[in-house]
Motif scaffolding. Structure first.
Motif, mmCIF file in Angstrom:
data_model
loop_
_atom_site.group_PDB
_atom_site.id
_atom_site.type_symbol
_atom_site.label_atom_id
_atom_site.label_comp_id
_atom_site.label_asym_id
_atom_site.label_seq_id
_atom_site.Cartn_x
_atom_site.Cartn_y
_atom_site.Cartn_z
ATOM 1 N N LEU B 255 -15.082 -7.707 102.018
ATOM 2 C CA LEU B 255 -13.955 -7.648 101.096
ATOM 3 C C LEU B 255 -13.937 -8.859 100.162
ATOM 4 O O LEU B 255 -13.710 -8.734 98.952
ATOM 5 C CB LEU B 255 -12.660 -7.611 101.917
ATOM 6 C CG LEU B 255 -11.708 -6.416 101.804
ATOM 7 C CD1 LEU B 255 -12.425 -5.128 101.474
ATOM 8 C CD2 LEU B 255 -10.915 -6.267 103.092
ATOM 9 N N VAL B 265 -11.215 -2.205 95.379
ATOM 10 C CA VAL B 265 -11.066 -1.559 96.684
ATOM 11 C C VAL B 265 -9.625 -1.101 96.806
ATOM 12 O O VAL B 265 -8.714 -1.905 96.605
ATOM 13 C CB VAL B 265 -11.397 -2.552 97.814
ATOM 14 C CG1 VAL B 265 -11.094 -1.931 99.182
ATOM 15 C CG2 VAL B 265 -12.846 -3.020 97.731
ATOM 16 N N SER B 285 -5.161 -8.770 104.360
ATOM 17 C CA SER B 285 -6.056 -7.903 103.627
ATOM 18 C C SER B 285 -5.632 -6.443 103.686
ATOM 19 O O SER B 285 -6.070 -5.638 102.904
ATOM 20 C CB SER B 285 -7.461 -8.029 104.201
ATOM 21 O OG SER B 285 -7.439 -7.684 105.563
ATOM 22 N N LEU B 287 -6.380 -4.166 105.802
ATOM 23 C CA LEU B 287 -7.611 -3.430 106.020
ATOM 24 C C LEU B 287 -7.372 -2.124 106.781
ATOM 25 O O LEU B 287 -6.671 -2.098 107.784
ATOM 26 C CB LEU B 287 -8.538 -4.320 106.849
ATOM 27 C CG LEU B 287 -9.942 -3.874 107.171
ATOM 28 C CD1 LEU B 287 -10.784 -3.832 105.906
ATOM 29 C CD2 LEU B 287 -10.550 -4.856 108.179
ATOM 30 N N THR B 329 -7.279 -0.230 102.276
ATOM 31 C CA THR B 329 -8.638 -0.375 101.744
ATOM 32 C C THR B 329 -9.439 0.920 101.750
ATOM 33 O O THR B 329 -10.646 0.906 101.533
ATOM 34 C CB THR B 329 -9.410 -1.451 102.521
ATOM 35 O OG1 THR B 329 -9.461 -1.059 103.899
ATOM 36 C CG2 THR B 329 -8.746 -2.808 102.401
#
Lengths: 336, 336
Positions: B255, B265, B285, B287, B329
């Motif tokens: 990332l 992303v 993040s 994720l 993501t």
DNA sequence: CTGTTAGCGCATTCAA
DNA sequence: TTGAATGCGCTAACAG
């Protein structure tokens, strides 16, 4: 340890001695190299050991020798990325001295902490104690047990136990100096747990900083990245040009929040971490911070403990220096 | 443990018994609640214990009872954020059963690993072994020692030791399903250590994925965020619309690199992690990943071991399910 | 209910 | 050099 259904019978030293047709004493001598033994017997013993798969019982050894062959380490939180590297170093030292390292975690719970230290003292030759919050009185009690123990990451004056720590004051002073030289006049400090000794040390650095023209406001925060994230709001209110933090985790949290808010780092605000945990590499944040020589910390701590175990007492608390790591999150203050 | 200059003399059970004017056996009974004792004596014993500061010697107890009161856990790397949570749970179970937990780290070194397991077997009632790389043959040897042991995070068929693990295949299958439903056809997998059992399991999922129209290319990578960072280049070359990873660390690294490269992303590329380590929260993040029930894993592992210690053998390997965590993501493939 | 006795498995005297 | 005897500190089996 004892025979139980479904488990292979415990093989003892006397099994070996019968198989090798020697006395148990000889087996012991061969295995420990305590005395010279006839090469023939040595071989017979080794053969028997191998065939039987004999392993000396550690409790019996401990009882007989009066030593455990183990050192214990107590840390508040294994999830704290600060510790693994320290533990690795301690473990290496212990191994070099023929001891194994046993680690326990107190989960930041002072009561449990006390109990676990007692536990460790019952089954280790010495203990390495990292206990940021335990009240001094309890610490004294523990030390008075006269069990080899070294304090780690904390210095308690007047305690008759060696201690090794990090010069947090010096570290934070470097941070302040760095900012002052960049031209900053007002900064906020996102404070760690107020009961923590290490947090107090960091704060002590701010007095000197004032003399150099840097005013630092303390903001209650915490030790986690979430705390840092949340504390950003308060920091922004105080019209500072830089944010200092209790540790890198806090700084990373703050950084995330600042990114969300669109605050440029370091153009609009400098952010400085503390500890230089490697997580930083994971986050690829390039955080300006000060690093703790964790490997050395562990190594030295282990060595002090080993020395203590052979009755060499290190009276003087040892402080390791931190190193400023200037990276991308610090810069001159924004022009206003 | 024994008297040494500068250390307080070891107080034993017989010191207590003389002080309390009872037999050693009575002291033992009071302390262990093994039998009913006259309340008067109980009090005398407690007083004596308190005044003398007596602590039973664990080696002697171990020897006499044939039990250590300790379970050992061996992990490859304490710095891996996967373990602390597991360890906490194991520790809790152990404590609930009156045992302490001792953890050792093998530093990803198979040779050391073997040695440490032997060591643990010599001083623990049972051991929890997380050993992703140890050759099967050595594992068999260890298991044949008939020392209570449970395998953790790895399943080795035909081994006469209980094992508990995570359904990595199922987890990765969910990941693939998620991508397929979003419309992805080609993805890259940033592979972990090739010798690792867990990595093989993840890869097994890709066969089924093909049946659903998702083609996954395996790219050598590693287990660290740096590896993920570096592997991005290779992934981009392969004209895929999504990147799967061995673990979250790798994904976080990837990332970072993608952000640097300006690859959007999930607009241009979806990235999916594995394990759902909490670091992710640090990095903020968000994720998309699949989570391991680490707490449950530790708890169940601890329980299986405890059961083993009272001779209840869990023959069936236990697999815990992973849970897909769809976050920010992952998304539909870029239109080309 | 309590004290006495006998190991647990090993290292270490002491004699031989 | 080697073996036999002793004890480390505690628990458990046995008597009383």
């Amino acid at each position: 340890m004892q025979n139980r259904p479904g488990r292979s019978p415990r093989i003892t030293i006397s099994d070996v001695s019968t198989a090798a047709k020697v006395s148990a004493a000889t087996v012991s001598r061969v295995l420990n190299g305590t005395a010279k033994v006839d090469p023939q017997l040595v071989e017979r013993v080794h053969d028997a050991v191998r065939e039987l798969g004999y392993r000396p019982n550690a409790a019996a050894q401990g009882l007989a020798r009066g030593e455990w062959g183990t050192i214990g380490v107590l840390v508040p939180d294994l999830a704290n990325p600060y510790f693994p590297e320290v533990l690795k170093a301690v473990s290496a030292v212990a191994r070099a001295h023929g001891r194994r390292m046993m680690v326990m975690e107190s989960d930041e719970d002072p009561a449990l902490e006390y109990e676990l230290v007692e536990d460790l003292m019952r089954c280790c030759d010495g203990v390495l104690l990292c206990s940021p919050r335990m009240p001094r009185a309890e610490l004294v009690e523990l030390v008075e047990r006269k069990h080899p123990m070294v304090l780690f990451n904390r210095v308690v004056p007047g305690l008759t136990a060696p201690s090794i720590s990090v010069d947090f004051v010096g570290g934070m002073t470097q941070v302040c100096g760095h900012l002052a030289q960049l031209g900053h006049r007002r900064a906020a400090y996102l404070s760690g747990p107020s009961a923590s000794w290490a947090n107090g040390e960091r704060i002590r650095a701010f007095e000197a900083a004032r003399a150099f023209g840097l005013e630092v406001t303390v903001i209650e925060c915490g030790a986690t990245s979430q705390a840092g994230y949340d504390a950003v709001a308060a920091a922004l209110e105080s019209s500072v040009t830089a944010v200092l933090t209790y540790n890198d985790l806090v700084a990373l949290g703050a950084l995330s929040r600042l990114r969300e808010l669109g605050v440029g780092v370091p153009e609009q605000l400098s952010v400085i971490g503390f500890d230089d945990i490697s997580l930083d590499r994971v986050a690829h944040s390039n955080l300006t911070t000060v690093s703790v020589p964790r490997d050395e910390l562990g190594r030295r701590a282990g060595e002090i403990l080993e020395r203590l175990l052979v009755n060499e007492y290190d009276a003087e608390p040892l402080y390791l220096a931190m190193t400023l790591q200037v990276r991308d999150t610090s810069g001159p203050p924004a022009v206003r």
